[in-house]
Design an enzyme around this catalytic site. Structure first.
Site, short mmCIF file in Angstrom:
data_model
loop_
_atom_site.label_atom_id
_atom_site.label_comp_id
_atom_site.label_asym_id
_atom_site.label_seq_id
_atom_site.Cartn_x
_atom_site.Cartn_y
_atom_site.Cartn_z
CG ASP A 49 43.31 42.42 36.21
OD1 ASP A 49 43.23 42.06 35.21
OD2 ASP A 49 43.70 43.32 36.41
CB SER A 50 38.58 40.99 32.95
OG SER A 50 39.03 39.21 33.30
CG ASP A 88 44.88 39.18 36.52
OD1 ASP A 88 46.31 39.01 36.51
OD2 ASP A 88 44.65 39.81 36.12
CE LYS A 118 46.73 38.07 33.32
NZ LYS A 118 47.03 38.95 33.77
CD GLU A 120 48.16 43.93 33.87
OE1 GLU A 120 47.98 45.18 33.03
OE2 GLU A 120 46.67 43.83 33.65
CD GLU A 186 44.89 41.30 27.12
OE1 GLU A 186 45.62 41.28 28.33
OE2 GLU A 186 43.72 41.85 26.39
#
Ligand code: KIV
Length: 270
Positions: A49-50, A88, A118, A120, A186
């Site tokens: 999602d960057s 993501d 993925k 978070e 991270e």
């Protein structure tokens, strides 16, 4: 008779089986041409999602939508053939309940063809991870600095220092025990990332974490020097494509203005 070369795409279990062996090279990709290049060299491609920042110029990942992830995920899957593609889950698409997470993860997998998703978050996401994994959704966890929580974390700071290291270890263990095949770690201290790597069953994928992790991931735009004014300290720049592209576009515009560019290969007649 036509000859077909059969390439077997890597799966989440293949990535898990690589734990403790040769380090696993991973990169992000968001578009077809970059996906094809990354696929030739890396074992795991993350449609991160960057892309909110790298593709859409947003200030953070918070504004990224499920539709954006699905559109880019589909392009990356279609133009890769051997790497595991992980997409993501964007902010707001999985935190509410395990049912919401399942509904949206199923959509991502069905509409992109990716091999894993993925999400978070640490121990508080373990129940959701367990729910997804039991229903056929391979999950890559993400702990340490979790950019979707930037507003709560108060910035992009190093995580896991001092007493915070115990929390990180508990998060990693909870995700691994819940069935994550891998965990992205991270921006943490090298010592906690190394310790987690030896203590959990899942593969660890570091980003600004530690070379001791089972694998390493970076944002592809960072290693290609696409943003000369933004250089994360932990990302080595392997090419200066941002500067090269700026120069090329400038040269083109100058030649058009001066009418010195080569004649087109084909001109249309009246
Ligand atoms: O969105 C992203 O690119 C990530 C990183 C782990 C690279 O989550």
């Amino acid at each position: 008779m036509s000859q077909h070369k059969t390439i077997r795409r890597k799966t989440a279990p293949d990535i898990l089986a690589a734990k403790g062996g040769e380090a696993i090279p991973c990169l992000t990709a968001y578009t077809a041409p970059i996906a094809a290049m990354v696929d030739r060299h890396c074992d795991l491609i993350l449609v991160g999602d960057s892309l909110g920042m790298t593709v859409y110029g947003l200030p953070s990942t918070v504004g990224v939508t499920l539709d954006m992830m699905i559109a880019h995920g589909r392009a990356v899957v279609t133009h890769s053939e051997r790497a595991l593609v992980v997409v993501d889950m964007p902010f707001g698409a999985y935190e509410e309940s395990r049912e919401q997470a399942m509904r949206n993860a199923a959509r991502v997998m069905a509409e992109t063809g990716c091999g894993a998703i993925k999400l978070e978050g640490g121990a508080h996401m373990a129940e959701t991870v367990d729910f997804l994994v039991r229903r056929g959704v391979p999950v890559l966890g993400h702990i340490g600095l979790t950019p979707q929580s930037v507003n709560a974390l108060g910035g992009y700071k190093v995580q896991g220092r001092g007493a915070d290291a115990d929390r990180l270890m508990a998060d990693a263990k909870a995700l691994s025990d819940a069935g994550c095949f891998g965990v992205v770690i991270e921006k943490t201290t090298a010592s906690i990332a190394a310790k987690i790597t030896t203590e959990i069953a899942a593969v660890t994928i570091g980003i600004g974490g530690s070379p001791a992790c089972d694998g390493q991931i970076l944002v592809v735009d960072d290693i290609l020097g696409m943003f000369p004014d933004f250089r994360p300290k932990f990302a080595k720049v392997y090419a200066e494509l941002g500067e090269a592209a700026d120069k090329a576009i400038g040269a083109y515009a100058d030649e058009v203005r001066a009418r010195t560019f080569p004649a087109p290969v084909h001109t249309f007649k009246d």
